[in-house]
Design an enzyme around this catalytic site. Structure first.
Site, PDB file in Angstrom:
ATOM      1  CD  GLU A  26       3.143  -2.724  -4.383  1.00  0.00           C
ATOM      2  OE1 GLU A  26       2.852  -1.101  -3.929  1.00  0.00           O
ATOM      3  OE2 GLU A  26       3.889  -2.920  -4.059  1.00  0.00           O
ATOM      4  CE  LYS A 209      -2.215   6.834   4.463  1.00  0.00           C
ATOM      5  NZ  LYS A 209      -2.729   5.989   3.215  1.00  0.00           N
ATOM      6  CG  MET A 211      -0.243   0.840   3.828  1.00  0.00           C
ATOM      7  SD  MET A 211      -1.935  -0.157   2.425  1.00  0.00           S
ATOM      8  CE  MET A 211      -2.948  -1.540   3.950  1.00  0.00           C
ATOM      9  CG  ASP A 235      -2.811   7.070  -3.438  1.00  0.00           C
ATOM     10  OD1 ASP A 235      -2.153   6.331  -4.143  1.00  0.00           O
ATOM     11  OD2 ASP A 235      -2.200   7.779  -2.723  1.00  0.00           O
TER      12      ASP A 235
HETATM   13  N1  SAH Z   1      -7.214  -2.490  -3.692  1.00  0.00           N
HETATM   14  C1  SAH Z   1      -5.710  -2.411  -3.888  1.00  0.00           C
HETATM   15  C2  SAH Z   1      -5.369  -2.520  -2.167  1.00  0.00           C
HETATM   16  C3  SAH Z   1      -3.968  -2.462  -2.725  1.00  0.00           C
HETATM   17  S1  SAH Z   1      -2.535  -1.313  -0.788  1.00  0.00           S
HETATM   18  C4  SAH Z   1      -6.040  -4.114  -4.770  1.00  0.00           C
HETATM   19  O1  SAH Z   1      -5.310  -5.066  -3.839  1.00  0.00           O
HETATM   20  O2  SAH Z   1      -5.383  -3.672  -5.712  1.00  0.00           O
HETATM   21  C5  SAH Z   1      -2.164  -0.507  -1.445  1.00  0.00           C
HETATM   22  C6  SAH Z   1      -0.721  -0.945  -1.499  1.00  0.00           C
HETATM   23  O3  SAH Z   1       0.132  -0.376  -2.208  1.00  0.00           O
HETATM   24  C7  SAH Z   1      -0.020  -1.382  -0.330  1.00  0.00           C
HETATM   25  O4  SAH Z   1       1.207  -2.304  -0.189  1.00  0.00           O
HETATM   26  C8  SAH Z   1       0.557   0.018   0.147  1.00  0.00           C
HETATM   27  O5  SAH Z   1       2.047  -0.017   0.158  1.00  0.00           O
HETATM   28  C9  SAH Z   1       0.726   1.116  -1.109  1.00  0.00           C
HETATM   29  N2  SAH Z   1       0.156   2.523  -1.155  1.00  0.00           N
HETATM   30  C10 SAH Z   1      -0.175   2.796  -1.867  1.00  0.00           C
HETATM   31  N3  SAH Z   1      -0.530   4.421  -2.191  1.00  0.00           N
HETATM   32  C11 SAH Z   1      -1.098   4.295  -0.827  1.00  0.00           C
HETATM   33  C12 SAH Z   1      -1.838   5.342  -0.312  1.00  0.00           C
HETATM   34  N4  SAH Z   1      -1.820   6.608  -0.406  1.00  0.00           N
HETATM   35  N5  SAH Z   1      -2.009   4.598   1.358  1.00  0.00           N
HETATM   36  C13 SAH Z   1      -1.256   3.877   1.699  1.00  0.00           C
HETATM   37  N6  SAH Z   1      -0.680   3.001   0.864  1.00  0.00           N
HETATM   38  C14 SAH Z   1      -0.470   2.812  -0.174  1.00  0.00           C
END
Ligand code: SAH
Length: 277
Positions: A26, A209, A211, A235
């Site tokens: 990011e 939404k 995290m 998303d």
């Molecule tokens: N599988 C991913 C995990 C990322 S977790 C990887 O490692 O590539 C998702 C991250 O993006 C978190 O930091 C969160 O803040 C953000 N995020 C984006 N879309 C999200 C959603 N729909 N729900 C929760 N967090 C989301």
């Protein structure tokens, strides 16, 4: 008898802006655009995996932002402003970005203690709610943050669980950066969402939404540092596709959207006081 004239201190000009981003992917496009360098002042207060880079936001001859150069850069520009970008870093056990509230709060604590920024921006990606007008690639300047996964059905604890915190008032920035959408950001420690999460997010009036935001906001509140929250949509939460698939497909695009947007936010803030925002 003469009384000395009381001079009210003007609100201080914003001199240091911290940007906290959970994931490396990011932050990478932004860090590269701003030309930030590893920051020698990091990790004074906690042994965290976070990665901290900093630099000075330079002023173009035309007043726009050209680039950022490292701290040794000459200090002659009058609107000199330091930018510190911290990512939460890789988890030492699992090797992936340490996303979620715990690392974000610790990273915020470290940045606030070490760099004493005038403002902290949490920038990152988020899921968006179509029914609230969110589309993939939109960028939100968030009004308020809340939790959707801290359900405590004991009357005196319920509000604490939701943990609502308003972001810094930025009416002038909103007028200038018209493309930024507004709404509530709901935070929880899962990428997916259970039915109960969805119910809570609806009660939270969530437009997006993610995290981290509510946790970072709380630490900023403790330090009395204005909190700003910028989230790019990867998303759609109330759409037909699984969050993880859409998230991975759109992560690079969202990184670019942050690369375009965060410098505009920095440029708007530089040289102003918090009350001018
Ligand atoms: N599988 C991913 C995990 C990322 S977790 C990887 O490692 O590539 C998702 C991250 O993006 C978190 O930091 C969160 O803040 C953000 N995020 C984006 N879309 C999200 C959603 N729909 N729900 C929760 N967090 C989301």
């Amino acid at each position: 008898m003469t009384h000395p004239k009381i001079k009210f201190n003007k609100k201080p000009i914003i001199k240091t802006i911290a940007v906290l981003v959970a994931m490396e992917a990011e932050a990478a496009p932004l860090v590269s655009l701003l030309g930030l360098k590893p920051c020698p002042k990091s990790h004074r207060h906690a042994p965290l995996p976070s990665v901290v880079r900093s630099g000075v936001l330079l002023e173009n001859d035309d007043g726009g932002t050209k680039n950022v150069q490292h701290q040794q850069q000459k200090k002659k520009k009058k609107k000199r402003c330091e930018v510190v970008v911290a990512t939460c870093g890789a988890d030492s056990t699992h090797g992936v970005d340490s996303v979620g509230t715990v690392n974000a709060a610790l990273c915020a604590y470290e940045i606030l203690k070490t760099h004493e920024p005038d403002v902290l921006i949490n920038a990152g990606t988020a899921g968006g709610f179509r029914e609230k007008g969110a589309a993939i690639g939109d960028v939100f300047l968030v009004d308020e943050v809340k939790y959707h996964d801290r359900r405590i059905p004991i009357p005196t604890f319920t509000k604490y669980g939701v943990g609502a915190i308003r972001t810094a008032e930025t009416p002038n920035m909103r007028k200038t950066l018209k493309d930024l959408k507004r709404g509530v950001c709901s935070t929880g420690n899962s990428l997916d969402a259970t039915e109960v999460d969805r119910e809570m997010m609806s009660r939270n009036d969530a437009s997006v939404k993610e995290m981290e935001a509510a946790a970072v906001a709380k630490v900023c509140e403790m330090f009395d540092v204005p909190f700003v929250c910028v989230k790019a949509i990867t998303d759609i939460v109330d759409g037909p596709h699984a969050a993880e698939k859409e998230f991975l497909e759109n992560l690079a695009m969202a990184g670019k959207r942050l690369q375009e947007t965060v410098p505009k936010v920095l440029e708007f803030m530089r040289g102003k006081t918090v009350t001018d925002l």
